[in-house]
Motif scaffolding. Structure first.
Motif, short mmCIF file in Angstrom:
data_model
loop_
_atom_site.label_atom_id
_atom_site.label_comp_id
_atom_site.label_asym_id
_atom_site.label_seq_id
_atom_site.Cartn_x
_atom_site.Cartn_y
_atom_site.Cartn_z
N ALA A 76 0.84 -1.20 0.00
CA ALA A 76 0.00 0.00 0.00
C ALA A 76 0.88 1.25 0.00
CB ALA A 76 -0.89 0.00 1.24
N ASP A 77 0.32 2.34 -0.49
CA ASP A 77 1.02 3.62 -0.40
C ASP A 77 1.24 3.93 1.07
OD1 ASP A 77 0.76 3.70 -3.12
OD2 ASP A 77 -0.73 5.30 -3.16
N TRP A 78 2.27 4.72 1.36
CA TRP A 78 2.58 5.02 2.75
C TRP A 78 3.05 6.46 2.90
CZ3 TRP A 78 7.96 5.72 3.70
CH2 TRP A 78 8.81 5.29 2.67
N ARG A 79 2.97 6.95 4.13
CA ARG A 79 3.43 8.31 4.44
C ARG A 79 4.75 8.19 5.21
NH1 ARG A 79 1.31 13.25 4.57
NH2 ARG A 79 -0.79 12.49 4.20
N CYS A 80 5.74 8.93 4.76
CA CYS A 80 7.06 8.92 5.39
C CYS A 80 6.96 9.51 6.79
CB CYS A 80 8.05 9.69 4.55
SG CYS A 80 9.71 9.74 5.27
N ALA A 81 7.44 8.76 7.78
CA ALA A 81 7.41 9.23 9.16
C ALA A 81 8.41 10.36 9.39
CB ALA A 81 7.72 8.06 10.10
N ALA A 82 9.46 10.43 8.56
CA ALA A 82 10.49 11.44 8.77
C ALA A 82 10.11 12.80 8.19
CB ALA A 82 11.81 10.97 8.16
N CYS A 83 9.55 12.81 6.96
CA CYS A 83 9.28 14.10 6.32
C CYS A 83 7.81 14.32 5.95
CB CYS A 83 10.15 14.27 5.06
SG CYS A 83 9.67 13.21 3.68
N GLY A 84 6.99 13.27 6.08
CA GLY A 84 5.56 13.40 5.80
C GLY A 84 5.17 13.27 4.35
N ALA A 85 6.10 12.95 3.47
CA ALA A 85 5.78 12.82 2.05
C ALA A 85 4.92 11.59 1.79
CB ALA A 85 7.07 12.73 1.23
N GLU A 86 4.01 11.69 0.82
CA GLU A 86 3.23 10.54 0.37
C GLU A 86 4.10 9.74 -0.60
OE1 GLU A 86 0.17 9.36 1.04
OE2 GLU A 86 -0.13 10.90 2.57
N VAL A 87 4.23 8.44 -0.36
CA VAL A 87 5.12 7.59 -1.14
C VAL A 87 4.33 6.42 -1.70
CG1 VAL A 87 7.27 6.26 -1.11
CG2 VAL A 87 7.01 8.24 0.41
N GLY A 88 4.51 6.12 -2.98
CA GLY A 88 3.85 4.99 -3.61
C GLY A 88 4.33 3.67 -3.02
N GLY A 89 3.45 2.70 -2.96
CA GLY A 89 3.76 1.40 -2.38
C GLY A 89 4.89 0.67 -3.07
N GLU A 90 5.17 1.00 -4.31
CA GLU A 90 6.24 0.32 -5.03
C GLU A 90 7.63 0.77 -4.60
OE1 GLU A 90 5.10 3.89 -7.61
OE2 GLU A 90 4.06 2.48 -6.33
N PHE A 91 7.69 1.84 -3.79
CA PHE A 91 8.98 2.37 -3.39
C PHE A 91 9.37 1.86 -2.01
CE2 PHE A 91 7.29 5.54 -6.33
CZ PHE A 91 8.30 5.52 -7.28
N ALA A 92 10.62 1.39 -1.87
CA ALA A 92 11.13 0.89 -0.60
C ALA A 92 11.68 2.01 0.26
CB ALA A 92 12.21 -0.15 -0.86
N LEU A 93 11.95 3.16 -0.36
CA LEU A 93 12.47 4.32 0.36
C LEU A 93 11.67 5.54 -0.02
CD1 LEU A 93 16.31 3.79 -0.17
CD2 LEU A 93 14.97 3.20 1.85
N CYS A 94 11.63 6.51 0.88
CA CYS A 94 10.94 7.77 0.59
C CYS A 94 11.65 8.49 -0.55
CB CYS A 94 10.94 8.65 1.84
SG CYS A 94 10.27 10.30 1.58
N TRP A 95 10.89 8.95 -1.51
CA TRP A 95 11.46 9.66 -2.66
C TRP A 95 12.03 11.01 -2.24
CZ3 TRP A 95 9.48 14.44 -3.44
CH2 TRP A 95 8.23 14.70 -2.88
N SER A 96 11.58 11.54 -1.14
CA SER A 96 11.99 12.88 -0.71
C SER A 96 13.24 12.87 0.17
CB SER A 96 10.84 13.55 0.05
OG SER A 96 11.22 14.84 0.49
N CYS A 97 13.26 11.97 1.17
CA CYS A 97 14.37 12.00 2.11
C CYS A 97 15.16 10.70 2.20
CB CYS A 97 13.87 12.40 3.50
SG CYS A 97 12.79 11.17 4.28
N GLY A 98 14.70 9.64 1.53
CA GLY A 98 15.45 8.38 1.50
C GLY A 98 15.26 7.48 2.70
N VAL A 99 14.28 7.78 3.56
CA VAL A 99 14.02 6.96 4.74
C VAL A 99 13.10 5.80 4.38
CG1 VAL A 99 12.92 6.99 7.03
CG2 VAL A 99 14.40 8.88 6.33
N ALA A 100 13.37 4.63 4.98
CA ALA A 100 12.54 3.45 4.76
C ALA A 100 11.25 3.57 5.58
CB ALA A 100 13.29 2.19 5.16
N PRO A 101 10.17 2.91 5.15
CA PRO A 101 8.93 2.98 5.92
C PRO A 101 9.09 2.30 7.27
CG PRO A 101 8.73 1.35 4.18
CD PRO A 101 10.04 2.05 3.97
N ALA A 102 8.36 2.80 8.25
CA ALA A 102 8.36 2.19 9.57
C ALA A 102 7.69 0.83 9.49
CB ALA A 102 7.65 3.08 10.56
#
Length: 104
Positions: A76-102
């Motif tokens: 599922a799509d997820w929200r980055c806990a570090a920067c709050g960016a909306e990230v598509g489920g296909e991504f293992a890291l946040c496109w904005s800050c590079g943090v992995a999902p919690a």
């Protein structure tokens, strides 16, 4: 060199590289350390990419990689806990800050 696999999930790329290397297929990994510049360059430029060095190994490599390609878990799509960016489920890291999902 022929690109045979890429994924934003570096562990998947590493598994495929190990699989190919253990079967005698020499590889080259591009963007191995590129995550450190994520956010400064377009995210598609830092995706780990796996190449085989010998074109004669292509058929064997594709056969070995096929099961890994079928294991595309739908996330599922997820929200980055570090920067709050909306990230598509296909991504293992946040496109904005590079943090992995919690993980739960």
């Amino acid at each position: 060199m022929i690109k045979v696999f890429e994924s934003f999930d570096f562990s998947r790329v590493g598994r495929v590289q190990s699989l190919l290397e253990s079967n005698g297929i020499p590889t080259f990994l591009k963007n191995q350390f590129a995550s450190s510049v994520m956010g400064e360059v377009p995210f598609v430029e830092v995706c780990p990419q796996l190449f085989i060095l010998n074109g004669d190994d292509l058929e064997d490599a594709q056969h070995l990689i096929a099961p890994e390609l079928e294991q595309q878990p739908a996330r599922a799509d997820w929200r980055c806990a570090a920067c709050g960016a909306e990230v598509g489920g296909e991504f293992a890291l946040c496109w904005s800050c590079g943090v992995a999902p919690a993980t739960s």
